[in-house]
Design a protein around this motif. Structure first.
Motif, PDB file in Angstrom:
ATOM      1  N   LEU A 202       0.826  -1.204   0.000  1.00 42.21           N
ATOM      2  CA  LEU A 202       0.000   0.000   0.000  1.00 42.21           C
ATOM      3  C   LEU A 202       0.861   1.256   0.000  1.00 42.21           C
TER       4      LEU A 202
ATOM      5  N   ASN B 249      -7.992  -1.441  -1.667  1.00 43.53           N
ATOM      6  CA  ASN B 249      -7.651  -0.516  -2.747  1.00 43.53           C
ATOM      7  C   ASN B 249      -7.868  -1.113  -4.150  1.00 43.53           C
TER       8      ASN B 249
ATOM      9  N   ARG C 273      -9.213   4.154  -2.905  1.00 42.60           N
ATOM     10  CA  ARG C 273      -8.863   3.634  -1.585  1.00 42.60           C
ATOM     11  C   ARG C 273     -10.084   2.970  -0.991  1.00 42.60           C
TER      12      ARG C 273
ATOM     13  N   LEU D 267      -8.441   7.929  -5.429  1.00 43.63           N
ATOM     14  CA  LEU D 267      -7.078   8.209  -4.976  1.00 43.63           C
ATOM     15  C   LEU D 267      -6.315   8.948  -6.061  1.00 43.63           C
TER      16      LEU D 267
END
Length: 317
Positions: A18, A54, A96, A141
């Protein structure tokens, strides 16, 4: 375009994925299989602890000689063998999210996990409906700059049909999972029309997708062909792939899968290099051959070279 959930073994490794917007696969044959199976432009999420994290799009794929030097993953030991993480996917963040696998939107992948009794795989391919659902979860994101690959010593992994040339992670032997991946993409790139015609399925081949390894109660079928967005009907075709010769046991296995997969499965295809004389004809199963044109055991080939040389067609045609 495909969508994959990449299994991450530990929370620490998940955090590194991540933080770096990167996925890493081990120097094992399964790690190489995942690396080849996922294409640039495909979408991926991370899977850990029965949660999905995600959504990304794959920007680039690289294999590096010095993974221990550049990190971020530490080498691991499995069955007394040491594995590093040379195979990398460089990812563009899209959304996200942190969602439980028990949500109905993840049913396709959850069934695979349940029937397999856990992960035991590097990655799982989900269908296009799952990707559409995930695309509305969480929040968008923004990309955090480009990946810093300074100091990475990049190489091109290859595949060999000779044991003498095998030298992982630079050269892997041909394995059935690699062949399955190659055949999946060959079907998608122009042979789906022949499949639909063979089973009398009406529709545009572009409206169908080919998914890898669908779990069933008695095992998992190698490939599943299904409509991307079924309307009224949901005709499916199962595909079983054999690296060498296929015989009556392989046919029997595929017959079991057809029975378990439901009434809308119209038939199956057994793809092999050749077929044994003791194999019998079945009205619901077609026999297809594969061949790599111009292949020699004296050299190794990139995955892309093999994809260009692979031909599949119904036996006798």
């Amino acid at each position: 375009m495909a969508y994959f959930l990449i299994a991450v073994a530990t929370k620490d490794n998940l955090q590194r994925c991540l933080e770096t917007n990167m996925a890493g696969f081990t120097s094992s044959i399964n790690g190489y299989w995942a690396f080849t199976d996922v294409d640039v432009g495909d979408y991926v999420s991370f899977l850990h602890g029965a949660r999905v994290y995600n959504l990304y799009q794959v920007e680039e794929k690289v294999a590096i000689e010095n993974p221990d030097e550049v990190g971020p993953w530490e080498p691991i030991k499995l069955s007394s063998r040491r594995y590093s993480f040379p195979f990398r996917l460089l990812l563009k963040p899209i959304r996200r999210l942190s969602e439980s696998m028990i949500r109905p939107e993840f049913l396709y992948v959850a069934e695979n996990l349940l029937l397999r009794g856990g992960y035991r795989k590097t990655h799982f391919q989900a269908d296009e409906i799952t990707l559409y659902n995930v695309s509305s979860m969480g929040v968008p994101l923004k990309k955090n700059g480009s990946h810093d690959i300074n100091g990475w010593k990049i190489f091109t992994p290859k595949i060999s049909f000779s044991k003498e040339l095998t030298n992982p992670p630079r050269v892997f032997p041909m394995r059935e999972v690699i062949l399955q991946s190659l055949i999946r993409k060959t079907l998608e790139r122009g042979v789906l029309g022949d499949v639909l015609e063979a089973f009398g399925i009406e529709g545009d081949p572009r409206d169908f997708e080919v998914l890898g390894e669908k779990a069933l109660p008695s095992g998992h079928v190698d490939l599943l062909i299904k409509p991307r967005h079924p309307v009224g009907r949901n005709p499916k075709v199962l595909v079983e792939v054999k690296l060498g010769n296929a015989g009556k046991d392989d046919l029997k296995q595929l017959k079991v899968y057809l029975k378990e997969s439901g009434p809308e499965t119209v038939g199956g295809i057994l793809i092999a290099k050749s077929f044994k004389k003791n194999i019998s004809v079945d009205p619901n199963i077609r026999f297809w051959n594969y061949i790599f044109n111009g292949i020699t055991k004296e050299r190794a080939y990139t995955y892309e070279e093999l994809a260009d040389r692979l031909k599949i067609c119904e036996e006798g045609k």
